[in-house]
Write an enzyme that holds these catalytic residues in place. Structure first.
Site, PDB file in Angstrom:
ATOM      1  N   SER A   1       0.676  -1.541  -0.138  1.00  0.00           N
ATOM      2  CA  SER A   1      -0.121  -0.130  -0.123  1.00  0.00           C
ATOM      3  C   SER A   1       1.029   1.712  -0.075  1.00  0.00           C
ATOM      4  CB  SER A   1      -0.901  -0.102   1.451  1.00  0.00           C
ATOM      5  OG  SER A   1      -1.902  -1.343   0.895  1.00  0.00           O
TER       6      SER A   1
HETATM    7  N1  SAH Z   1      -1.212  -3.934   3.608  1.00  0.00           N
HETATM    8  C1  SAH Z   1      -0.808  -4.366   2.439  1.00  0.00           C
HETATM    9  C2  SAH Z   1      -1.339  -4.698   1.365  1.00  0.00           C
HETATM   10  C3  SAH Z   1      -2.295  -5.483   1.067  1.00  0.00           C
HETATM   11  S1  SAH Z   1      -2.985  -5.696  -0.403  1.00  0.00           S
HETATM   12  C4  SAH Z   1       1.271  -4.467   2.171  1.00  0.00           C
HETATM   13  O1  SAH Z   1       1.274  -3.063   3.108  1.00  0.00           O
HETATM   14  O2  SAH Z   1       1.413  -5.044   2.162  1.00  0.00           O
HETATM   15  C5  SAH Z   1      -4.353  -6.675  -0.024  1.00  0.00           C
HETATM   16  C6  SAH Z   1      -4.007  -8.734   0.294  1.00  0.00           C
HETATM   17  O3  SAH Z   1      -5.211  -8.734   0.261  1.00  0.00           O
HETATM   18  C7  SAH Z   1      -3.428  -8.716  -0.992  1.00  0.00           C
HETATM   19  O4  SAH Z   1      -2.354  -9.609  -1.164  1.00  0.00           O
HETATM   20  C8  SAH Z   1      -3.753  -9.847  -1.679  1.00  0.00           C
HETATM   21  O5  SAH Z   1      -3.943 -10.712  -1.913  1.00  0.00           O
HETATM   22  C9  SAH Z   1      -4.875 -10.729   0.095  1.00  0.00           C
HETATM   23  N2  SAH Z   1      -6.659 -11.330  -0.146  1.00  0.00           N
HETATM   24  C10 SAH Z   1      -7.168 -11.153  -1.033  1.00  0.00           C
HETATM   25  N3  SAH Z   1      -8.087 -11.553  -0.531  1.00  0.00           N
HETATM   26  C11 SAH Z   1      -8.057 -11.729   0.719  1.00  0.00           C
HETATM   27  C12 SAH Z   1      -9.132 -12.756   1.232  1.00  0.00           C
HETATM   28  N4  SAH Z   1     -10.016 -13.093   1.282  1.00  0.00           N
HETATM   29  N5  SAH Z   1      -8.265 -13.250   2.929  1.00  0.00           N
HETATM   30  C13 SAH Z   1      -6.735 -12.378   3.035  1.00  0.00           C
HETATM   31  N6  SAH Z   1      -6.503 -11.933   2.447  1.00  0.00           N
HETATM   32  C14 SAH Z   1      -7.058 -11.614   0.773  1.00  0.00           C
END
Ligand code: SAH
Length: 209
Positions: free
Chosen positions: A58
Site C-alpha cells: 500500500s
Molecule cells: N497493506 C499490505 C498490502 C495489502 S494488499 C502491505 O502493506 O503490503 C491486499 C492483500 O489482500 C493482497 O495481498 C491479497 O492477496 C490479500 N487478500 C485478498 N483477499 C483476501 C482474503 N479473502 N483473505 C486474505 N487475504 C486476502
C-alpha cells in the site's frame, strides 16, 4: 535515519499523520525491507509498489492513515486481513501486543514471513487462507483491519470485535471504496466514512468480488 525516509515522514506529517506511535513505527520498520529488491530505490516514495501476484504494497499514506484511525495501543490484540508484503503487519506489531494476519496467496504469505524475520518482531502470526470470515479462534479482537476492497460491510468481522473495538475496512465497488471506521459499542454500531480510496479487491464470495 535514511534521508528519503525522513522526507517521507515529513510528507506524511504534512498530510495529517500525527499519532506518535505510528510515526515511531514508520521510522523503526523500514519499508525498504518489504519491497522487491529492484524497487528498493522507490521504497520511500509515497505511492503503492508492485509486489507480484497482481498485488501491491500500500501507499505509505494509506497505511499510516489506517493505523492512525485504529488508535492502536500496546495492549491491543489485532486481526489483519490481507498481509501482502507484511509491512503494515510489522508496523502494527511494533505498536500492539499481538497481531494475527491472514493472506490468501501462499507465495505472498511466505515472502511476508521472510520480510518480517528481518525485523526483531516476535508478536506476529501469519496465516495462509481466506480471511474474509475473520478468525474466530483468537477472537474477540480490539482492532480489525482489512487491506482489500469489500463489496459490503463484513458483518462477521464486527461479531469478532470486543466491546469498543474498531474495524477499519474499505467498502464500495471495484474502482473506488469508502474507507469505513466502524466502532462497536454495547448495543450500538457507529460508522464513520474516512474518505475515498482505491484498494485491490478482497477475494471472497460474500464480501468481495
Ligand atoms: N497493506 C499490505 C498490502 C495489502 S494488499 C502491505 O502493506 O503490503 C491486499 C492483500 O489482500 C493482497 O495481498 C491479497 O492477496 C490479500 N487478500 C485478498 N483477499 C483476501 C482474503 N479473502 N483473505 C486474505 N487475504 C486476502
Amino acid at each position: 535515519m535514511d534521508f528519503k525516509l525522513k522526507l517521507l515522514i515529513e510528507e506524511l506529517k504534512s498530510q495529517g499523520i500525527e499519532d506518535k506511535l505510528v510515526l515511531k513505527a514508520l521510522e523503526e520498520i523500514p519499508r525498504k525491507l518489504f519491497v522487491p529488491k529492484n524497487l528498493r530505490e522507490e521504497a520511500y516514495e509515497n505511492h503503492p509498489l508492485h509486489i507480484g501476484h497482481n498485488q501491491t504494497i500500500s501507499q505509505p499514506y494509506t497505511t499510516a492513515f489506517m493505523l492512525q484511525n485504529l488508535k492502536l495501543n500496546n495492549n491491543d490484540i489485532v486481526l489483519e486481513i490481507g498481509t501482502g508484503s507484511g509491512w503494515s503487519t510489522a508496523l502494527t506489531a511494533y505498536i500492539c501486543e499481538k497481531i494475527y494476519s491472514i493472506e490468501t496467496i501462499p507465495e505472498l504469505s511466505k515472502t511476508a514471513k521472510e520480510n518480517i524475520k528481518k525485523t526483531k518482531l516476535k508478536n506476529i502470526k501469519i496465516i495462509t487462507g481466506d480471511g474474509s470470515k475473520g478468525l474466530k479462534k483468537y477472537s474477540p479482537y480490539d482492532k480489525i483491519i482489512v487491506n482489500a476492497a469489500c463489496s459490503q460491510v463484513p458483518n462477521i468481522l464486527i461479531s469478532q470485535l470486543k466491546n469498543n473495538g474498531i474495524l477499519i475496512c474499505p467498502v464500495g465497488n471495484l474502482y473506488e471504496q469508502s474507507l469505513l471506521k466502524i466502532v462497536k459499542e454495547k448495543n450500538n454500531i457507529k460508522t464513520y466514512n474516512l474518505g475515498g480510496f482505491i484498494f485491490v479487491p478482497l477475494v471472497s464470495e460474500e464480501y468481495g468480488f
